[in-house]
Scaffold this active site. Structure first.
Site, PDB file in Angstrom:
ATOM      1  N   ASP A  39      32.625  16.089  58.665  1.00 44.59           N
ATOM      2  CA  ASP A  39      32.462  16.802  59.864  1.00 44.59           C
ATOM      3  C   ASP A  39      31.386  16.200  60.668  1.00 44.59           C
ATOM      4  O   ASP A  39      30.395  15.595  60.455  1.00 44.59           O
ATOM      5  CB  ASP A  39      31.930  18.134  59.782  1.00 44.59           C
ATOM      6  N   TYR A  67      26.694  15.187  47.696  1.00 42.85           N
ATOM      7  CA  TYR A  67      26.324  15.634  48.924  1.00 42.85           C
ATOM      8  C   TYR A  67      24.934  16.293  48.506  1.00 42.85           C
ATOM      9  O   TYR A  67      24.800  16.817  47.460  1.00 42.85           O
ATOM     10  CB  TYR A  67      27.218  16.691  49.712  1.00 42.85           C
ATOM     11  N   ASP A  81      28.795  27.037  59.267  1.00 40.66           N
ATOM     12  CA  ASP A  81      27.557  26.071  59.405  1.00 40.66           C
ATOM     13  C   ASP A  81      26.985  26.307  60.805  1.00 40.66           C
ATOM     14  O   ASP A  81      27.293  27.339  61.634  1.00 40.66           O
ATOM     15  CB  ASP A  81      28.047  24.806  59.467  1.00 40.66           C
ATOM     16  N   ARG A 173      30.581  23.676  53.432  1.00 33.89           N
ATOM     17  CA  ARG A 173      30.195  24.783  54.178  1.00 33.89           C
ATOM     18  C   ARG A 173      30.802  26.017  53.502  1.00 33.89           C
ATOM     19  O   ARG A 173      29.794  27.228  53.599  1.00 33.89           O
ATOM     20  CB  ARG A 173      31.032  24.652  55.504  1.00 33.89           C
TER      21      ARG A 173
END
Length: 288
Positions: A39, A67, A81, A173
């Site tokens: 993203d 991540y 988010d 997210r």
């Protein structure tokens, strides 16, 4: 012609396709693709495939990724988010111990409902296009796997950093949103940094400025993606001809498994699968 893989540390605010377009312009090569979308707000490891190396994109997309995600409790947004609009705010009464206690529920094989703000298509329409029109449609849960999930740090009363190693198709997210729901106070993601993709780590990543300055010198050979597999060098010109023509060959000496296959001159030819004494190409990497 430029060909190879460059590991970009994607800057915040860029789409993954923005990065590809920039590299396309720098290296003057039309064939450029990436190994797994990030993203715009996210940063970190984005493997970019150039020229003939684009044949390997599918292997990068399907691999595990890691991540570091920022979870903010007490806030729910329409995008899951902090780039989105606030839908709910709640007081946060849970502590670090309560967060750690709930994480095992999100580890292992789980089902995840993709967010409306995603590029998934339903009936030919991307979800985020529908979301921007204020529409919400039913999404089927998708099976994903969270291999590791740990709390790294508490940043503030409401903010935490989580490390997550997961399968293809995982939305961090949504993971943050769902953890917040499980804790009863809501949650959203405030930051995301990918630390590993396709076996490449942040330590190997370079900036777009580096690519601008050094160009093709930063390209890694496509074979670097497959170094976890054993190497098999073809023993005769005849077998190499068969492999180059796309035919299977007999290899009674090989155990079943996946192999990197080299020609006699050391050229990486293909990724192949040996089974019951026969070696068959999975993907060829020679030729134009």
């Amino acid at each position: 012609m430029a060909s190879g893989i460059v590991i970009i540390d994607k800057p915040s605010g860029w789409t993954s396709m923005d990065v590809c377009a920039k590299i396309r312009g720098i290296l003057k090569e039309k064939r450029v693709g990436h190994g797994g979308t990030l993203d715009p707000m996210a940063t970190g490891v984005l493997p970019v495939f150039v020229g003939q190396a684009t044949r390997a994109v599918e292997f990068a997309e399907n691999g595990e990724k890691e991540y570091i995600a920022g979870l903010r409790l007490g806030l729910v947004t329409n995008t899951q988010d902090t780039s989105g609009e606030t839908l709910e705010t709640h007081p946060v009464t849970v502590d670090r111990a309560a967060l750690e206690a709930v994480l095992p529920r999100f580890t292992g094989p789980i089902a995840q409902i993709p967010p409306m703000y995603s590029a998934i298509k339903i009936n030919g329409q991307k979800l985020y296009d529908l979301a921007r029109k204020g529409k919400e449609v039913e999404r089927k849960p998708r099976n994903i796997t969270i291999f590791e999930l740990e709390l790294l740090e508490q940043v503030s009363e409401t903010d935490y950093l989580l490390r997550c190693r997961c399968s293809k198709g995982t939305y961090l997210r949504t993971l943050c949103h769902d953890i917040g729901q499980a804790l009863g106070c809501g949650g959203t993601m405030f930051s995301l940094r990918r630390t590993m993709a396709a076996g490449y780590t942040l330590a190997e990543a370079v900036s777009l400025e580096d690519v601008q300055a050094q160009g093709e010198a930063l390209l890694r050979p496509v074979e670097s993606m497959f170094t976890a597999y054993p190497l098999y060098t073809l023993p005769s010109p005849g077998k190499e001809v068969r492999v180059r023509n796309g035919n299977p060959i007999t290899v009674p000496e090989l155990a079943d498994g996946t192999y990197r296959v080299h020609g006699k001159n050391g050229e990486f030819l293909c990724l192949s699968r040996a089974e019951n004494g026969t070696l068959t190409s999975i993907k060829n990497f020679f030729g134009a």
